[in-house]
Design an enzyme around this catalytic site. Structure first.
Site, mmCIF file in Angstrom:
data_model
loop_
_atom_site.group_PDB
_atom_site.id
_atom_site.type_symbol
_atom_site.label_atom_id
_atom_site.label_comp_id
_atom_site.label_asym_id
_atom_site.label_seq_id
_atom_site.Cartn_x
_atom_site.Cartn_y
_atom_site.Cartn_z
ATOM 1 C CB SER A 235 -0.860 0.055 1.268
ATOM 2 O OG SER A 235 -2.104 -0.514 1.067
ATOM 3 C CD GLU B 136 -6.652 2.499 -5.394
ATOM 4 O OE1 GLU B 136 -7.378 2.863 -6.326
ATOM 5 O OE2 GLU B 136 -5.642 3.115 -5.021
HETATM 6 P P1 TGC Z 1 -18.427 8.943 -14.198
HETATM 7 O O1 TGC Z 1 -19.468 9.897 -14.695
HETATM 8 O O2 TGC Z 1 -18.533 7.521 -14.592
HETATM 9 O O3 TGC Z 1 -16.987 9.463 -14.596
HETATM 10 C C1 TGC Z 1 -16.584 10.816 -14.473
HETATM 11 C C2 TGC Z 1 -15.511 11.059 -15.530
HETATM 12 O O4 TGC Z 1 -14.394 10.212 -15.288
HETATM 13 C C3 TGC Z 1 -14.191 9.304 -16.384
HETATM 14 N N1 TGC Z 1 -13.823 8.008 -15.790
HETATM 15 C C4 TGC Z 1 -12.557 7.564 -15.770
HETATM 16 N N2 TGC Z 1 -11.439 8.089 -16.295
HETATM 17 C C5 TGC Z 1 -10.289 7.394 -16.105
HETATM 18 N N3 TGC Z 1 -10.265 6.227 -15.419
HETATM 19 C C6 TGC Z 1 -11.366 5.684 -14.886
HETATM 20 N N4 TGC Z 1 -11.302 4.538 -14.198
HETATM 21 C C7 TGC Z 1 -12.582 6.356 -15.043
HETATM 22 N N5 TGC Z 1 -13.864 6.125 -14.648
HETATM 23 C C8 TGC Z 1 -14.599 7.138 -15.120
HETATM 24 C C9 TGC Z 1 -15.525 9.282 -17.135
HETATM 25 O O5 TGC Z 1 -15.343 8.934 -18.485
HETATM 26 C C10 TGC Z 1 -15.970 10.702 -16.944
HETATM 27 O O6 TGC Z 1 -15.194 11.513 -17.825
HETATM 28 P P2 TGC Z 1 -15.798 12.854 -18.462
HETATM 29 O O7 TGC Z 1 -14.677 13.414 -19.247
HETATM 30 O O8 TGC Z 1 -16.977 12.388 -19.293
HETATM 31 O O9 TGC Z 1 -16.247 13.715 -17.332
HETATM 32 O O10 TGC Z 1 -18.381 9.110 -12.609
HETATM 33 P P3 TGC Z 1 -19.376 8.613 -11.504
HETATM 34 O O11 TGC Z 1 -19.582 9.754 -10.560
HETATM 35 O O12 TGC Z 1 -20.595 7.993 -12.138
HETATM 36 O O13 TGC Z 1 -18.534 7.510 -10.724
HETATM 37 C C11 TGC Z 1 -18.148 6.344 -11.351
HETATM 38 C C12 TGC Z 1 -17.455 5.364 -10.362
HETATM 39 C C13 TGC Z 1 -18.448 4.885 -9.326
HETATM 40 C C14 TGC Z 1 -16.975 4.193 -11.183
HETATM 41 C C15 TGC Z 1 -16.243 6.003 -9.700
HETATM 42 O O14 TGC Z 1 -16.531 7.130 -9.043
HETATM 43 C C16 TGC Z 1 -15.475 5.056 -8.830
HETATM 44 O O15 TGC Z 1 -14.531 4.446 -9.318
HETATM 45 N N6 TGC Z 1 -15.778 4.932 -7.488
HETATM 46 C C17 TGC Z 1 -14.929 4.191 -6.557
HETATM 47 C C18 TGC Z 1 -14.118 5.179 -5.747
HETATM 48 C C19 TGC Z 1 -12.730 4.696 -5.471
HETATM 49 O O16 TGC Z 1 -12.222 3.765 -6.085
HETATM 50 N N7 TGC Z 1 -12.069 5.346 -4.554
HETATM 51 C C20 TGC Z 1 -10.703 5.039 -4.249
HETATM 52 C C21 TGC Z 1 -10.090 6.102 -3.370
HETATM 53 S S1 TGC Z 1 -8.331 5.997 -3.291
HETATM 54 C C22 TGC Z 1 -8.022 4.612 -2.425
HETATM 55 O O17 TGC Z 1 -8.845 3.856 -2.078
HETATM 56 C C23 TGC Z 1 -6.598 4.382 -2.112
HETATM 57 S S2 TGC Z 1 -6.258 2.943 -1.249
HETATM 58 C C24 TGC Z 1 -4.605 3.145 -1.244
HETATM 59 C C25 TGC Z 1 -3.801 2.007 -0.807
HETATM 60 O O18 TGC Z 1 -3.485 1.973 0.401
HETATM 61 O O19 TGC Z 1 -3.354 1.200 -1.673
HETATM 62 P P1 FAD Z 2 -19.314 2.978 0.769
HETATM 63 O O1 FAD Z 2 -19.116 3.694 -0.505
HETATM 64 O O2 FAD Z 2 -20.198 3.595 1.800
HETATM 65 O O3 FAD Z 2 -19.848 1.516 0.444
HETATM 66 C C1 FAD Z 2 -20.421 0.653 1.430
HETATM 67 C C2 FAD Z 2 -21.010 -0.558 0.720
HETATM 68 O O4 FAD Z 2 -22.032 -0.128 -0.198
HETATM 69 C C3 FAD Z 2 -19.988 -1.333 -0.107
HETATM 70 O O5 FAD Z 2 -20.257 -2.710 -0.031
HETATM 71 C C4 FAD Z 2 -20.233 -0.843 -1.531
HETATM 72 O O6 FAD Z 2 -19.856 -1.787 -2.528
HETATM 73 C C5 FAD Z 2 -21.741 -0.638 -1.502
HETATM 74 N N1 FAD Z 2 -22.192 0.312 -2.512
HETATM 75 C C6 FAD Z 2 -21.914 1.641 -2.608
HETATM 76 N N2 FAD Z 2 -22.493 2.171 -3.687
HETATM 77 C C7 FAD Z 2 -23.120 1.161 -4.331
HETATM 78 C C8 FAD Z 2 -23.895 1.044 -5.526
HETATM 79 N N3 FAD Z 2 -24.097 2.100 -6.339
HETATM 80 N N4 FAD Z 2 -24.409 -0.164 -5.864
HETATM 81 C C9 FAD Z 2 -24.174 -1.252 -5.067
HETATM 82 N N5 FAD Z 2 -23.448 -1.216 -3.935
HETATM 83 C C10 FAD Z 2 -22.933 -0.028 -3.568
HETATM 84 N N6 FAD Z 2 -9.298 6.584 0.108
HETATM 85 C C11 FAD Z 2 -8.506 7.582 -0.386
HETATM 86 O O7 FAD Z 2 -8.987 8.524 -1.002
HETATM 87 N N7 FAD Z 2 -7.149 7.532 -0.196
HETATM 88 C C12 FAD Z 2 -6.541 6.533 0.478
HETATM 89 O O8 FAD Z 2 -5.311 6.518 0.623
HETATM 90 C C13 FAD Z 2 -7.353 5.492 1.016
HETATM 91 N N8 FAD Z 2 -6.778 4.505 1.760
HETATM 92 C C14 FAD Z 2 -7.589 3.594 2.392
HETATM 93 C C15 FAD Z 2 -7.028 2.693 3.300
HETATM 94 C C16 FAD Z 2 -7.827 1.791 3.983
HETATM 95 C C17 FAD Z 2 -7.236 0.866 4.978
HETATM 96 C C18 FAD Z 2 -9.233 1.743 3.713
HETATM 97 C C19 FAD Z 2 -10.122 0.746 4.386
HETATM 98 C C20 FAD Z 2 -9.796 2.646 2.825
HETATM 99 C C21 FAD Z 2 -8.986 3.594 2.175
HETATM 100 N N9 FAD Z 2 -9.541 4.573 1.331
HETATM 101 C C22 FAD Z 2 -8.757 5.562 0.801
HETATM 102 C C23 FAD Z 2 -10.986 4.671 1.183
HETATM 103 C C24 FAD Z 2 -11.597 3.673 0.190
HETATM 104 O O9 FAD Z 2 -11.307 4.040 -1.122
HETATM 105 C C25 FAD Z 2 -13.096 3.626 0.454
HETATM 106 O O10 FAD Z 2 -13.275 2.959 1.677
HETATM 107 C C26 FAD Z 2 -13.860 2.920 -0.655
HETATM 108 O O11 FAD Z 2 -13.836 3.681 -1.852
HETATM 109 C C27 FAD Z 2 -15.322 2.621 -0.271
HETATM 110 O O12 FAD Z 2 -15.937 3.732 0.305
HETATM 111 P P2 FAD Z 2 -16.704 3.591 1.719
HETATM 112 O O13 FAD Z 2 -15.812 2.907 2.669
HETATM 113 O O14 FAD Z 2 -17.205 4.942 2.064
HETATM 114 O O15 FAD Z 2 -17.905 2.601 1.432
#
Ligand code: TGC
Ligand code: FAD
Length: 384
Positions: free
Chosen positions: A91, A363
């Protein structure tokens, strides 16, 4: 892996094998002996950052600015080995490389790149990535953290939650909404109005720092805004890089648990025989190996396509979703094969299993990736 049915090395270049083997050796020497204690005490082993830099792993696949410029497959193999040690170590490397250095490389000005990237490659400066908020995880597009222009400054208000490396970072890549849409900022630790608070009581990723970032009228000079980042697309594109690495990393945790379960099952005697001689136990071991092999091929093909610039974000979602799911199931089965011994930290199995619960969520959760792939194959969006 001892039983390498697909002869994976025959699919790799000499350089890729060399990189993988040197990281494997590093994990054996420097991570395995300390990691249980770090997990117990809930501390990230900060001293290894310099070692990771020495191995060229920070920003490894970036070119220029003192980065190693290795290919995506080599980087993936390196992350596999790091996560064989612990998901928290992988991570750290993922966040530094893919979420911070890549973001600066892709969206930063020339000054930002030359100032930050070499220091980050050397491990002198640590970064974190703030996208998730307390009320917006899977739906980052609804973020409420706000950035307002004020002369030469931007004023940021709001908070970010669950941020890996948060309190140990010298700089945070922070995403905030403004009148001009979502923008990215490089918020330095010393910025007025910026503070962090660590999240305690975790059962997972205990050897990793997870924090809240708090912005109270936080002043950031306009030179610290990422000039090329426009809209939600920018942070989501960073996620593709990190999700790719996780697809490899999870296999490392799976390998560790599979190997532990195999060895244990050959030496644990019940009913007068090693438990490995029972068909039900063999069935579990075969399932594990089978899924790991499929996961390896998926990660490798995704890496080759990424190196050719052909890996879509949907393929990366598929690889992250599949490999984390199977790795978690491998860990759970290994825990089961170890019986009661599986719940202690004498073996790495429960630690990996608990870590992967986070990896399944961060992610993009498993189900969010299902919906990303579902939308792609049906043409119908079902998030809302
Ligand atoms: P949506 O309308 O689908 O997209 C908005 C704009 O973004 C473009 N797009 C992407 N571009 C590049 N890569 C991708 N994977 C993309 N996905 C979408 C899309 O084409 C659009 O572009 P434009 O030019 O038309 O505006 O957005 P939405 O609001 O409907 O959301 C889509 C969704 C749910 C897939 C997205 O928001 C999502 O991936 N949600 C999950 C959030 C997430 O993964 N969070 C991670 C936070 S960081 C983290 O967890 C770090 S852990 C670190 C560690 O310790 O390893
Ligand atoms: P929620 O979005 O509230 O989701 C809760 C549940 O609802 C899940 O099962 C999900 O799949 C479900 N759900 C949500 N929406 C839908 C839908 N439309 N349809 C069906 N099911 C749905 N974030 C950062 O930005 N940077 C970081 O460095 C980072 N590091 C992290 C490290 C750790 C240890 C952890 C646990 C998380 C970290 N995160 C980070 C945050 C991480 O990306 C979020 O936890 C993740 O994106 C999910 O968001 P949430 O926890 O708010 O869950």
């Amino acid at each position: 892996m001892k039983k390498d049915l697909i002869r994976v090395d025959e699919l790799l270049t000499e350089e890729e094998i060399l990189i993988r083997n040197s990281v494997k050796e590093f994990v054996k020497q420097k991570i395995n002996p300390i990691i249980e204690e770090n997990f117990r005490s809930g501390n990230f082993p900060l001293h290894i950052v310099k070692d990771l830099a020495g191995l060229g792993l920070l920003g490894a696949y970036l070119n220029g600015y003192e980065c190693a410029g290795i290919n995506n497959v080599s980087y993936g193999l390196a992350l596999q080995e790091l996560e064989y040690g612990d998901s928290g170590i992988r991570s750290f490397c993922s966040v530094q490389t893919s979420l911070v250095m890549w973001a600066i490389m892709e969206y930063g000005s020339e000054e930002q790149k030359s100032y930050w990237i070499p220091k980050m490659a050397k491990g002198e400066t640590i970064g974190c990535f703030g996208l998730t908020e307390p009320d917006y995880g899977s739906d980052p597009g609804s973020m409420v953290t706000k950035a307002q222009e004020d002369g030469n400054y931007w004023i940021i208000n709001g908070s970010k939650m669950w941020i890996t490396n948060g309190s140990i970072a010298d700089v945070a890549v922070v995403w905030a909404n403004s009148k001009k849409g979502i923008k990215g900022f490089l918020v330095e630790k010393s910025s007025p109005g910026f503070s962090t608070r660590d999240i305690k009581g975790k059962f997972s990723l205990r050897a990793s720092v997870t924090s809240e970032l708090i912005f109270e009228d936080c002043r950031v000079h306009r030179d610290n805004m990422l000039p090329k980042a426009k809209g939600l697309r920018a942070p989501l594109s960073c996620l593709n890089q990190a999700r790719y690495g996780i697809a490899w990393g999870a296999l490392g945790a799976a390998f560790a648990c599979y190997e532990t379960a195999l060895e244990y099952s050959k030496s644990r005697i019940q009913f007068g025989k090693p438990i490995a001689s029972f068909q039900l136990v063999q069935n579990k071991l075969v399932w594990m190996l089978n899924e790991i092999v499929k996961g390896q091929l998926l990660a490798l093909r995704t890496g080759r396509m990424k190196d050719e610039g052909k890996a879509s974000h949907v393929l990366i979602s598929l690889a992250k979703r599949n490999n984390v799911e199977i790795a978690l199931e491998v860990c759970r089965m290994a825990r089961d094969i170890l019986g009661a011994s599986g719940i202690t930290d004498e073996y790495p199995v429960a630690r990996h299993m608990l870590n992967l619960e986070s990896v399944k969520t961060y992610e993009g959760t498993h189900d969010i990736h299902t919906l990303i792939i579902g939308e792609d194959i049906t043409g119908i969006e079902s998030f809302r």
